[in-house]
Scaffold this motif. Structure first.
Motif, PDB file in Angstrom:
ATOM      1  N   SER A  90      12.299 -53.225  -6.394  1.00 38.02           N
ATOM      2  CA  SER A  90      13.542 -52.448  -6.375  1.00 38.02           C
ATOM      3  C   SER A  90      13.306 -50.966  -6.099  1.00 38.02           C
ATOM      4  O   SER A  90      14.252 -50.233  -5.814  1.00 38.02           O
ATOM      5  CB  SER A  90      14.295 -52.613  -7.693  1.00 38.02           C
ATOM      6  N   SER A  91      12.062 -50.518  -6.165  1.00 38.45           N
ATOM      7  CA  SER A  91      11.729 -49.118  -5.882  1.00 38.45           C
ATOM      8  C   SER A  91      11.522 -48.852  -4.405  1.00 38.45           C
ATOM      9  O   SER A  91      11.232 -47.727  -4.005  1.00 38.45           O
ATOM     10  CB  SER A  91      10.464 -48.716  -6.644  1.00 38.45           C
ATOM     11  N   TYR A  92      11.634 -49.895  -3.600  1.00 36.67           N
ATOM     12  CA  TYR A  92      11.339 -49.792  -2.173  1.00 36.67           C
ATOM     13  C   TYR A  92      12.582 -50.166  -1.369  1.00 36.67           C
ATOM     14  O   TYR A  92      12.922 -51.353  -1.267  1.00 36.67           O
ATOM     15  CB  TYR A  92      10.166 -50.707  -1.816  1.00 36.67           C
ATOM     16  N   PRO A  93      13.268 -49.205  -0.788  1.00 33.90           N
ATOM     17  CA  PRO A  93      14.497 -49.497  -0.041  1.00 33.90           C
ATOM     18  C   PRO A  93      14.264 -49.961   1.391  1.00 33.90           C
ATOM     19  O   PRO A  93      15.183 -50.477   2.026  1.00 33.90           O
ATOM     20  CB  PRO A  93      15.234 -48.153  -0.042  1.00 33.90           C
ATOM     21  N   TYR A  94      13.036 -49.785   1.893  1.00 31.46           N
ATOM     22  CA  TYR A  94      12.750 -50.147   3.292  1.00 31.46           C
ATOM     23  C   TYR A  94      11.668 -51.208   3.332  1.00 31.46           C
ATOM     24  O   TYR A  94      10.607 -51.044   2.723  1.00 31.46           O
ATOM     25  CB  TYR A  94      12.318 -48.909   4.081  1.00 31.46           C
ATOM     26  N   TRP A  95      11.952 -52.266   4.113  1.00 32.78           N
ATOM     27  CA  TRP A  95      11.047 -53.410   4.184  1.00 32.78           C
ATOM     28  C   TRP A  95      10.865 -53.867   5.621  1.00 32.78           C
ATOM     29  O   TRP A  95      11.778 -53.783   6.449  1.00 32.78           O
ATOM     30  CB  TRP A  95      11.624 -54.582   3.387  1.00 32.78           C
ATOM     31  N   GLY A  96       9.676 -54.387   5.900  1.00 31.66           N
ATOM     32  CA  GLY A  96       9.473 -55.093   7.143  1.00 31.66           C
ATOM     33  C   GLY A  96       9.940 -56.532   6.989  1.00 31.66           C
ATOM     34  O   GLY A  96      10.393 -56.945   5.918  1.00 31.66           O
ATOM     35  N   ARG A  97       9.796 -57.296   8.069  1.00 33.15           N
ATOM     36  CA  ARG A  97      10.252 -58.694   8.041  1.00 33.15           C
ATOM     37  C   ARG A  97       9.188 -59.631   7.489  1.00 33.15           C
ATOM     38  O   ARG A  97       9.465 -60.792   7.216  1.00 33.15           O
ATOM     39  CB  ARG A  97      10.662 -59.135   9.435  1.00 33.15           C
ATOM     40  N   GLY A  98       7.968 -59.149   7.368  1.00 37.11           N
ATOM     41  CA  GLY A  98       6.918 -59.960   6.790  1.00 37.11           C
ATOM     42  C   GLY A  98       6.046 -60.643   7.830  1.00 37.11           C
ATOM     43  O   GLY A  98       6.440 -60.857   8.972  1.00 37.11           O
ATOM     44  N   THR A  99       4.833 -60.977   7.407  1.00 40.74           N
ATOM     45  CA  THR A  99       3.899 -61.725   8.239  1.00 40.74           C
ATOM     46  C   THR A  99       3.252 -62.807   7.370  1.00 40.74           C
ATOM     47  O   THR A  99       2.871 -62.557   6.234  1.00 40.74           O
ATOM     48  CB  THR A  99       2.851 -60.793   8.870  1.00 40.74           C
TER      49      THR A  99
END
Length: 123
Positions: free
Chosen positions: A108-117
């Motif tokens: 919840s402390s991270y508002p920006y995410w990649g799509r994952g690998t």
């Protein structure tokens, strides 16, 4: 805004190595802390490692300590996760994330995410 894209996942045998990369664009990469999380099927997303804006401070989950190394190249706007001695239980989708404030190991402390690998470790 920060846009994040992960690279480097794949299939590897137990004991092998992989290096994940996370390319960032948008907001100035050199000013923000970053992290890696992972999520296995049927499980919650879990913290793997984090690195501060300059790369001078790093933290690892117990499961990653001693086997994974996080690093950050501000000149290339890229973060890395070198994973050695991989185990089948490391199998998961790995996500990079940009810190927005709060507890460093909480998603919840991270508002920006990649799509994952996807990382798959065979036994």
């Amino acid at each position: 805004q920060v846009q994040l894209v992960e690279f480097g996942g794949g299939l590897v045998q137990a004991g092998g190595s992989l290096r994940l990369s996370c390319a960032a664009s948008g907001r100035t990469f050199s000013t923000i802390a970053m992290a890696w999380f992972r999520q296995a099927p049927g499980k919650e997303r879990e913290f793997v490692s984090t690195i501060n804006w300059s790369g001078s401070r790093v933290y690892y989950a117990d499961s990653a300590q001693g086997r994974f190394t996080i690093s950050k190249d501000n000149g290339k706007n890229t973060m890395y996760l070198q994973m050695n001695s991989l185990k089948p239980e490391d199998t998961a989708v790995y996500y990079c994330a940009a810190f927005g404030g709060g507890i460093y190991d909480s998603p919840s402390s991270y508002p920006y995410w990649g799509r994952g690998t996807q990382v798959t470790v065979s036994s």
